[in-house]
Design a protein around this motif. Structure first.
Motif, mmCIF file in Angstrom:
data_model
loop_
_atom_site.group_PDB
_atom_site.id
_atom_site.type_symbol
_atom_site.label_atom_id
_atom_site.label_comp_id
_atom_site.label_asym_id
_atom_site.label_seq_id
_atom_site.Cartn_x
_atom_site.Cartn_y
_atom_site.Cartn_z
ATOM 1 N N ARG A 38 34.996 49.283 54.404
ATOM 2 C CA ARG A 38 34.672 49.432 55.820
ATOM 3 C C ARG A 38 35.796 48.845 56.678
ATOM 4 N NH1 ARG A 38 29.733 50.032 58.486
ATOM 5 N NH2 ARG A 38 29.732 49.300 60.654
ATOM 6 N N LEU B 29 31.908 47.628 49.519
ATOM 7 C CA LEU B 29 31.592 48.421 50.708
ATOM 8 C C LEU B 29 32.136 47.759 51.971
ATOM 9 C CD1 LEU B 29 27.908 49.515 49.894
ATOM 10 C CD2 LEU B 29 29.990 50.914 49.800
ATOM 11 N N PHE B 30 32.023 46.462 52.034
ATOM 12 C CA PHE B 30 32.554 45.737 53.196
ATOM 13 C C PHE B 30 34.076 45.869 53.269
ATOM 14 C CE2 PHE B 30 34.295 41.843 55.072
ATOM 15 C CZ PHE B 30 33.695 41.892 56.324
ATOM 16 N N TYR B 31 34.733 45.770 52.115
ATOM 17 C CA TYR B 31 36.193 45.900 52.082
ATOM 18 C C TYR B 31 36.630 47.308 52.523
ATOM 19 C CZ TYR B 31 40.882 46.443 50.184
ATOM 20 O OH TYR B 31 42.219 46.722 50.035
ATOM 21 N N LEU C 208 29.104 45.202 44.711
ATOM 22 C CA LEU C 208 28.986 46.464 45.439
ATOM 23 C C LEU C 208 29.029 46.227 46.945
ATOM 24 C CD1 LEU C 208 28.524 49.512 45.405
ATOM 25 C CD2 LEU C 208 26.055 49.064 45.279
ATOM 26 N N ILE C 209 28.311 45.170 47.390
ATOM 27 C CA ILE C 209 28.314 44.853 48.822
ATOM 28 C C ILE C 209 29.705 44.455 49.292
ATOM 29 C CG2 ILE C 209 27.457 43.211 50.532
ATOM 30 C CD1 ILE C 209 24.823 43.126 48.927
ATOM 31 N N LEU C 210 30.406 43.655 48.486
ATOM 32 C CA LEU C 210 31.770 43.250 48.842
ATOM 33 C C LEU C 210 32.706 44.451 48.887
ATOM 34 C CD1 LEU C 210 32.143 39.943 46.749
ATOM 35 C CD2 LEU C 210 31.840 40.173 49.227
ATOM 36 N N LEU D 179 25.215 43.810 42.375
ATOM 37 C CA LEU D 179 24.874 44.080 43.774
ATOM 38 C C LEU D 179 25.836 43.376 44.723
ATOM 39 C CD1 LEU D 179 20.944 43.901 43.639
ATOM 40 C CD2 LEU D 179 22.375 45.927 43.980
ATOM 41 N N VAL D 180 26.169 42.138 44.390
ATOM 42 C CA VAL D 180 27.104 41.374 45.238
ATOM 43 C C VAL D 180 28.475 42.059 45.260
ATOM 44 C CG1 VAL D 180 28.365 39.194 45.479
ATOM 45 C CG2 VAL D 180 25.905 39.181 44.932
#
Length: 229
Positions: free
Chosen positions: A38, A34-36, A30-32, A27-28
């Protein structure tokens, strides 16, 4: 059975913790990711391309720079009735959404006509020369005929009264003059007629009589009156 039970419980707890840790790490990541993505794609930072058609290239460049965009000229066309330097069309089109730093490609009206090389046309037929020049955009052609041994062949190409050299460049669409040979003018001017005077011909200074040795030679047969002698 009682001895194995605590061991099985510990193993079960360890597997559960590891599985939970894997899920959390995934999950971490995946969040990183998506942020990258973005940040990399500058999400919600698109710019609307302004309308540039009709503007001068300097004015359009200033407008685009203020929006973080660049301008690049891809083509130029000359037209007498157009404003030099004005933008004809653009890519992307107006109101398109683009990222910061994007190049906007434009076509403009050039200030000077395109220079085109005129090929060697000497000894071409008039029809061939006219067809070739017309295909190159030279539609203002005038014909000047001069006496020649060969009829209908181009002798020279003139621009503003000056004979052009082979492959010399002139403005596109400029008026040209084709100097073409013709045998009809040669005949009308009697260029082929020759007068031959014998070295023995003399003119009597006292009587001013013409020597009988003078002979007139022409292409066309001439009847001579014997009473002249």
């Amino acid at each position: 059975m009682n001895i194995k039970s605590p061991l099985n419980k510990m193993l079960g707890d360890s597997i559960g913790k590891n599985f939970l840790a894997i899920i959390v790490v995934a999950l971490v990541l995946l969040i990183l990711l998506l942020f990258y993505l973005r940040v990399y794609t500058r999400h919600n930072q698109n710019i609307y391309v302004p309308k540039l058609e009709g503007l001068q290239i300097e004015e359009a460049s200033s407008i685009l720079k203020s929006k973080g965009l660049n301008i690049e000229i891809t083509d130029s066309i000359f037209r007498k009735d157009a404003v030099p330097g004005a933008i004809i069309e653009q890519t992307p089109k107006p109101n398109s959404r683009v990222k910061t730093g994007r190049n906007i490609y434009v076509s403009i009206y050039s200030k000077n006509p395109q220079q085109i090389s005129i090929p060697e046309l000497a000894d071409y037929s008039l029809r061939q020369a006219e067809a070739l020049l017309s295909s190159m955009g030279f539609d203002q052609l005038s014909i000047e005929k001069v006496p020649s041994q060969y009829d209908g062949l181009v002798i020279a190409v003139e621009y503003k009264g000056r004979t052009l050299r082979a492959n010399e460049k002139i403005p596109a669409g400029a008026p040209l003059t084709l100097v073409v040979g013709t045998t009809q003018l040669s005949d009308s001017l009697n260029i082929d007629n020759e007068y031959i005077i014998s070295p023995q011909d003399n003119v009597d200074s006292g009587n001013h009589t013409q020597s009988p040795n003078r002979v007139l030679k022409e292409n066309n047969s001439t009847k001579i009156d014997d009473s002249f002698f």
